[in-house]
Motif scaffolding. Structure first.
Motif, PDB file in Angstrom:
ATOM      1  N   ARG A  83       0.799  -1.179  -0.325  1.00 12.73           N
ATOM      2  CA  ARG A  83       0.257   0.404  -0.006  1.00 12.73           C
ATOM      3  C   ARG A  83       0.847   1.299  -0.062  1.00 12.73           C
ATOM      4  NH1 ARG A  83      -2.385   3.335  -1.247  1.00 12.73           N
ATOM      5  NH2 ARG A  83      -4.580   4.104  -0.496  1.00 12.73           N
ATOM      6  N   THR A  84       1.850   1.415   1.058  1.00 15.34           N
ATOM      7  CA  THR A  84       3.001   2.146   0.693  1.00 15.34           C
ATOM      8  C   THR A  84       3.506   2.342  -0.761  1.00 15.34           C
ATOM      9  OG1 THR A  84       2.838   2.223   2.983  1.00 15.34           O
ATOM     10  CG2 THR A  84       4.985   3.024   1.182  1.00 15.34           C
ATOM     11  N   GLN A  85       4.130   1.259  -1.341  1.00 18.76           N
ATOM     12  CA  GLN A  85       4.612   1.856  -2.644  1.00 18.76           C
ATOM     13  C   GLN A  85       3.090   1.905  -3.185  1.00 18.76           C
ATOM     14  OE1 GLN A  85       6.125  -1.920  -3.818  1.00 18.76           O
ATOM     15  NE2 GLN A  85       7.692  -2.154  -1.611  1.00 18.76           N
ATOM     16  N   PHE A  86       2.361   1.631  -3.640  1.00 19.42           N
ATOM     17  CA  PHE A  86       1.384   2.106  -4.990  1.00 19.42           C
ATOM     18  C   PHE A  86       0.894   3.400  -3.775  1.00 19.42           C
ATOM     19  CE2 PHE A  86      -3.445   3.226  -5.509  1.00 19.42           C
ATOM     20  CZ  PHE A  86      -3.324   1.968  -6.242  1.00 19.42           C
ATOM     21  N   ALA A  87       1.076   3.849  -3.050  1.00 19.39           N
ATOM     22  CA  ALA A  87       0.296   5.087  -3.421  1.00 19.39           C
ATOM     23  C   ALA A  87       1.472   5.997  -3.275  1.00 19.39           C
ATOM     24  CB  ALA A  87       0.581   5.398  -1.885  1.00 19.39           C
ATOM     25  N   GLU A  88       3.218   5.308  -3.396  1.00 23.13           N
ATOM     26  CA  GLU A  88       4.481   6.438  -3.855  1.00 23.13           C
ATOM     27  C   GLU A  88       4.371   6.410  -5.430  1.00 23.13           C
ATOM     28  OE1 GLU A  88       8.016   9.120  -4.235  1.00 23.13           O
ATOM     29  OE2 GLU A  88       5.912   8.514  -2.624  1.00 23.13           O
ATOM     30  N   ALA A  89       3.715   5.505  -6.166  1.00 29.24           N
ATOM     31  CA  ALA A  89       3.731   5.298  -7.471  1.00 29.24           C
ATOM     32  C   ALA A  89       2.707   6.040  -7.747  1.00 29.24           C
ATOM     33  CB  ALA A  89       3.374   3.425  -7.826  1.00 29.24           C
ATOM     34  N   ALA A  90       1.401   5.873  -7.409  1.00 28.45           N
ATOM     35  CA  ALA A  90       0.256   7.265  -7.710  1.00 28.45           C
ATOM     36  C   ALA A  90       0.366   8.876  -7.667  1.00 28.45           C
ATOM     37  CB  ALA A  90      -0.861   6.728  -7.214  1.00 28.45           C
ATOM     38  N   ARG A  91       1.140   8.433  -6.552  1.00 32.29           N
ATOM     39  CA  ARG A  91       2.271  10.328  -6.626  1.00 32.29           C
ATOM     40  C   ARG A  91       2.711  10.549  -7.944  1.00 32.29           C
ATOM     41  NH1 ARG A  91       6.125  12.607  -5.015  1.00 32.29           N
ATOM     42  NH2 ARG A  91       7.661  10.972  -4.677  1.00 32.29           N
ATOM     43  N   ASP A 145      -4.056  -7.471  -3.994  1.00 31.88           N
ATOM     44  CA  ASP A 145      -5.947  -8.044  -4.487  1.00 31.88           C
ATOM     45  C   ASP A 145      -5.368  -9.428  -4.124  1.00 31.88           C
ATOM     46  OD1 ASP A 145      -6.532  -5.467  -4.934  1.00 31.88           O
ATOM     47  OD2 ASP A 145      -7.116  -5.868  -7.116  1.00 31.88           O
ATOM     48  N   ALA A 146      -4.010 -10.043  -4.777  1.00 35.68           N
ATOM     49  CA  ALA A 146      -3.585 -11.040  -4.704  1.00 35.68           C
ATOM     50  C   ALA A 146      -3.240 -11.454  -2.926  1.00 35.68           C
ATOM     51  CB  ALA A 146      -2.743 -11.589  -5.025  1.00 35.68           C
ATOM     52  N   GLU A 147      -2.478 -11.148  -2.645  1.00 38.13           N
ATOM     53  CA  GLU A 147      -2.351 -10.869  -0.813  1.00 38.13           C
ATOM     54  C   GLU A 147      -3.862 -10.478  -0.077  1.00 38.13           C
ATOM     55  OE1 GLU A 147      -0.529 -11.978   2.349  1.00 38.13           O
ATOM     56  OE2 GLU A 147       0.338 -11.497   0.357  1.00 38.13           O
ATOM     57  N   LEU A 148      -4.690 -10.213  -0.617  1.00 38.96           N
ATOM     58  CA  LEU A 148      -5.746  -9.606   0.061  1.00 38.96           C
ATOM     59  C   LEU A 148      -6.498 -10.905  -0.383  1.00 38.96           C
ATOM     60  CD1 LEU A 148      -7.101  -5.826  -0.797  1.00 38.96           C
ATOM     61  CD2 LEU A 148      -6.628  -7.320   1.814  1.00 38.96           C
ATOM     62  N   ALA A 149      -6.151 -11.625  -1.107  1.00 41.38           N
ATOM     63  CA  ALA A 149      -7.556 -13.149  -1.395  1.00 41.38           C
ATOM     64  C   ALA A 149      -6.777 -13.873  -0.375  1.00 41.38           C
ATOM     65  CB  ALA A 149      -7.055 -13.128  -2.974  1.00 41.38           C
ATOM     66  N   ARG A 150      -5.512 -14.348  -0.389  1.00 43.06           N
ATOM     67  CA  ARG A 150      -4.808 -14.943   0.137  1.00 43.06           C
ATOM     68  C   ARG A 150      -5.213 -15.167   1.741  1.00 43.06           C
ATOM     69  NH1 ARG A 150      -1.215 -15.606   3.395  1.00 43.06           N
ATOM     70  NH2 ARG A 150      -0.218 -13.778   3.385  1.00 43.06           N
ATOM     71  N   ALA A 180       4.737   4.617 -15.347  1.00 47.61           N
ATOM     72  CA  ALA A 180       4.407   4.586 -14.064  1.00 47.61           C
ATOM     73  C   ALA A 180       3.225   4.364 -13.989  1.00 47.61           C
ATOM     74  CB  ALA A 180       4.868   6.611 -13.901  1.00 47.61           C
ATOM     75  N   ARG A 181       2.183   4.076 -15.128  1.00 46.69           N
ATOM     76  CA  ARG A 181       1.187   3.514 -14.280  1.00 46.69           C
ATOM     77  C   ARG A 181       0.982   1.883 -14.735  1.00 46.69           C
ATOM     78  NH1 ARG A 181      -1.206   7.124 -19.329  1.00 46.69           N
ATOM     79  NH2 ARG A 181      -2.027   8.904 -18.232  1.00 46.69           N
ATOM     80  N   ALA A 182       1.980   1.636 -15.639  1.00 41.63           N
ATOM     81  CA  ALA A 182       1.914   0.273 -15.352  1.00 41.63           C
ATOM     82  C   ALA A 182       2.338  -0.456 -14.170  1.00 41.63           C
ATOM     83  CB  ALA A 182       3.408  -0.352 -17.027  1.00 41.63           C
ATOM     84  N   GLN A 183       2.810   0.489 -13.411  1.00 38.70           N
ATOM     85  CA  GLN A 183       3.887  -0.321 -12.082  1.00 38.70           C
ATOM     86  C   GLN A 183       2.736   0.261 -11.039  1.00 38.70           C
ATOM     87  OE1 GLN A 183       6.888   2.584 -10.462  1.00 38.70           O
ATOM     88  NE2 GLN A 183       6.988   1.119  -8.957  1.00 38.70           N
ATOM     89  N   VAL A 184       1.512   0.998 -11.916  1.00 35.77           N
ATOM     90  CA  VAL A 184       0.750   0.773  -9.996  1.00 35.77           C
ATOM     91  C   VAL A 184      -0.428   0.027 -10.606  1.00 35.77           C
ATOM     92  CG1 VAL A 184      -1.478   2.730  -9.993  1.00 35.77           C
ATOM     93  CG2 VAL A 184       0.563   3.960  -9.876  1.00 35.77           C
ATOM     94  N   ASP A 185      -0.403  -0.065 -11.784  1.00 34.14           N
ATOM     95  CA  ASP A 185      -1.262  -1.352 -11.947  1.00 34.14           C
ATOM     96  C   ASP A 185      -0.550  -2.814 -11.132  1.00 34.14           C
ATOM     97  OD1 ASP A 185      -3.117   0.343 -13.343  1.00 34.14           O
ATOM     98  OD2 ASP A 185      -2.120  -0.343 -14.865  1.00 34.14           O
ATOM     99  N   ASP A 186       0.750  -2.913 -11.214  1.00 38.07           N
ATOM    100  CA  ASP A 186       1.372  -4.363 -10.909  1.00 38.07           C
ATOM    101  C   ASP A 186       1.000  -3.886  -9.366  1.00 38.07           C
ATOM    102  OD1 ASP A 186       2.933  -6.413 -11.909  1.00 38.07           O
ATOM    103  OD2 ASP A 186       4.112  -5.465 -10.128  1.00 38.07           O
TER     104      ASP A 186
END
Length: 752
Positions: free
Chosen positions: A310-318, A349-354, A337-343
């Motif tokens: 979640r921290t990395q996602f926020a930094e990539a989105a910024r 999502d995968a971690e939450l499903a697990r 940068a958008r590709a990194q955010v999507d990844d």
């Protein structure tokens, strides 16, 4: 009207206003009390001597008795030699407990033990029976056998005699008791007092020993019965357990109860875990549905991986937003940068499903465990319900066995303690001061009796003296006369002693040729009183009459020419005073006429002119002229107007109130310098009231020690408006010695 008092010859006067007894004012009259003691001192002394003589004779006849006292201390403290409580507790520390011990010592039971110990039934002092007891024996004959009656009466007599001579008292509020015994012998009194104290202490020990012995015997019998009951109850418990297969694992619980308790604890923990898993599963599912953009998803999941992603996602989105703003949306850097955010989103999502799959599995396991425990607990409860019916009876048997065992143990312990106490008994009282042989008798207490008799006799004598003084209502002094009557006392005339006198001569009428004096005519004791002034001119009585004459002249400057001499009651000496006062005035050089104005009882005429045939009554009725009635004494020149009463004079008052009486007085006033009228008493008749209203003044004669002051006051009140005409009073028939004691005078001026 000015009034001044005078003094009687031979009897010195006392200060005005002084009465013969204690004053009635607010201040104690010590001098008056002293005078009462002087007057009645002989009677007080006689009373004291009589009482003391009777007391001394009584003491001489009384047989002395001796009193010995033993002192006993009641100890309220509980002596704990052993820890066990005594069978018979202590006396107690309250006042009622100590007073109860007094009653115990005075009881018949203890007295009978002393009688038996000291063999008092053979002692004459205690065994001698009085008259009343012997009379009671005679009355009681026939109810029992003679031998039985004799023994009972003797024992009762000795018992009453001992209890009568014994006294037990408590010293104030202390725990100390005094046991006193009175006897005719000093040694016997001490011996009996110590015997009573010894028997009291011994009785306490015996009572404790008997109580402990009875308790031991009773406890021993009860222990055997309790032992059998305890054995039977314990056997019943064990037999019931074996019969119903009731196994106990210790601490009073059986195995089934322990299993139920353990599963219940596990059930509580399983329910807690299920609730926790359910809450966690619901929270993660809500977070997953919310998406990556939900701010609190990392905190809800509690996963470090999700937090880092979640921290990395926020930094990539910024960074993507900054590059898009700088280069535009089509720039390659923005695309990368958008590709990194999507990844990063896919990784989250995968971690939450697990995580959600793991939480769901944990939740399902918790639910299954809870259901299993509930099934096991339900089965155990069914089994426990079946066993409960058996354990109810078991508990009842166990409680009964336990209660019997507890009672048995207590009785066993108390029995052992009581057996030990039989050999150790401590009295609650001790003799702190044995009675010693008295050296002097206690009864009668001669000194005290004599002191009380002396004080009582003095008090009785004084009371009698003051009572007689109070009952003695007569006048006793000049001061009392003046204070009571409000009149000046012109003189005090003493009692006259009879002396030899010349042979009397016959009287003559005035104007006749006679040389002998009619004053010496009566050969009776009364006539001497009428002529004391000339027969005994140096006597105290003659001097007192002369002082009355001086006092009479001083009243109103000597303006009283017609003077009537009266008294309240007959026999107070007014006729004697009137005759001698007339002689005193005649000797002083005045022309004096003496008038017998007592028309009912002419005492002067009977003494001075016993042979007269006519008098004042005939003059007032107009039957005789005044000059023919007047009689004159040639020796002294005194003129006398007699009154002859030949019978009852019913109209005496009317004769005095007529104008004839006024005319007689007027003629006498003109013919003489002084007219002395001897009138009737004021209280019995009314004649004198009419006479006083027609004269210049009146002289009231009161007899010393006899006339009631109330009677004298009543006599003055009868005069009404004419009371002011009474110019003074004369105290007559005074005894010299009595007057000295009444007035506190050391000696008289002369003797009568």
């Amino acid at each position: 009207m000015t009034r001044r008092s005078s003094e009687g010859a031979g009897l010195p006067a006392v200060p005005a206003g002084e009465a013969h007894g204690p004053a009635s004012g607010d201040i104690l009259d010590l001098r008056g009390l002293w005078l009462v003691l002087r007057r009645r001192g002989g009677m007080v002394a006689a009373t004291v001597c009589l009482v003391l003589a009777i007391t001394v004779m009584t003491l001489a006849l009384i047989e002395p008795r001796y009193s010995a006292t033993a002192v006993v201390l009641i100890d309220p403290r509980q002596q704990r030699v052993i820890s066990a409580e005594a069978v018979l507790s202590g006396i107690g520390s309250d006042a009622a407990a100590v007073e109860s011990q007094v009653e115990v010592i005075e009881s018949s039971t203890l007295a009978l033990r002393v009688i038996a110990r000291e063999k008092l039934e053979g002692d004459p002092e205690f065994a001698e029976r009085g008259f009343l007891l012997r009379l009671l024996e005679q009355v009681s004959v026939g109810r029992h056998s003679p031998v039985h009656d004799e023994a009972d009466f003797r024992r009762a007599a000795v018992l009453d005699a001992l209890r009568e001579r014994m006294q037990v008292k408590r010293r104030g509020r202390t725990y100390v008791l005094e046991i006193s015994v009175v006897s005719q012998s000093a040694q016997k009194a001490a011996r009996l007092a110590n015997a009573v104290a010894d028997e009291y202490v011994a009785g306490q020990l015996a009572a404790k020993y008997r109580a402990t012995e009875r308790a031991s015997q009773w406890l021993g019998g009860r222990l055997e019965a309790l032992r059998e009951q305890v054995y039977g109850a314990e056997r019943a418990v064990e037999h019931y357990k074996a019969e119903h297969n009731l196994v106990s694992v210790g601490s009073g619980d059986n195995l089934l109860e322990q299993q139920i308790a353990e599963i219940s604890q596990q059930m509580i923990l399983a329910r807690a875990r299920t609730a926790e898993a359910r809450a966690k599963f619901a929270q993660i599912r809500e977070a997953a549905s919310a998406g990556v953009g939900e701010p609190g998803i990392a905190e809800a999941l509690g996963s470090l991986v999700v937090t880092n992603l979640r921290t990395q996602f926020a930094e990539a989105a910024r960074r993507t937003a900054e590059l898009g703003a700088r280069y535009g949306s089509q720039h390659p850097s923005v695309t990368a940068a958008r590709a990194q955010v999507d990844d990063l989103q896919r990784q989250i999502d995968a971690e939450l499903a697990r995580i959600l799959a793991g939480v769901r599995n944990e939740y399902e396991v918790a639910v299954g465990r809870e259901a299993s425990l509930e099934a096991s607990l339900a089965e155990l409860k069914k089994e426990a319900a079946r066993w409960g019916e058996s354990t109810v009876r078991l508990r009842e048997l166990e409680r009964e066995a336990m209660a019997l065992r507890s009672v048995y143990e207590q009785f066993l312990t108390r029995s052992k303690e009581t057996l030990e106490q039989e050999s150790l008994q401590i009295a609650d009282a001790e003799i702190v001061a044995p009675a010693i042989v008295p050296t002097r008798p206690s009864y009668p207490r001669t000194g005290l009796v004599l002191a009380v008799a002396c004080a009582g006799s003095i008090l009785a004598g004084l009371s009698l003296a003051f009572a007689l003084e109070h009952l003695d209502v007569g006048f006793r002094s000049i001061g009392q006369v003046e204070a009571c009557l409000g009149l000046p006392c012109l003189g005090v005339l003493p009692v006259v002693q009879e002396r030899p006198r010349p042979m009397p001569l016959a009287p003559q009428a005035a104007g006749r040729d006679a040389s002998r004096s009619w004053l010496w005519s009566a050969n009776r004791p009364a006539d001497a009183l009428m002529r004391i002034l000339v027969e005994q001119p140096l006597s105290a009585f003659a001097e007192a009459v002369r002082k009355v004459r001086v006092g009479l002249r001083s009243v109103e400057g000597g303006g009283v020419r017609v003077l009537v001499v009266v008294s309240a009651l007959p026999g107070e000496g007014k006729s004697t005073i009137a005759a001698n006062l007339a002689l005193a005035l005649k000797v002083a050089g005045e022309r004096v006429v003496l008038v017998d104005g007592d028309l009912r009882n002419p005492a002067l005429t009977r003494v001075l002119a016993p042979h007269a045939e006519q008098g004042l009554i005939e003059v007032l009725r107009g039957e005789q002229p005044l000059d023919a009635i007047l009689m004159e004494d040639k020796a002294t020149g005194l003129t006398f107007l007699p009154t002859v009463r030949t019978g009852a004079v019913a109209d005496a008052a009317e004769l005095v109130e007529t104008h004839h009486f006024d005319a007689v007085l007027e003629r006498l006033r003109l013919a003489f310098d002084r007219v002395i009228v001897d009138a009737a008493p004021l209280l019995p008749v009314v004649d004198s009231r009419a006479i006083i209203s027609r004269v210049d003044g009146a002289l009231l004669v009161v007899e010393w020690g006899r006339i009631d002051p109330a009677a004298a006051q009543a006599a003055i009140r009868t005069l009404a408006a004419d009371a002011d005409r009474v110019i003074g009073a004369v105290l007559s028939k005074v005894t010299t010695e009595g007057y000295r004691y009444c007035c506190g005078i050391g000696s008289a001026d002369g003797g009568a």
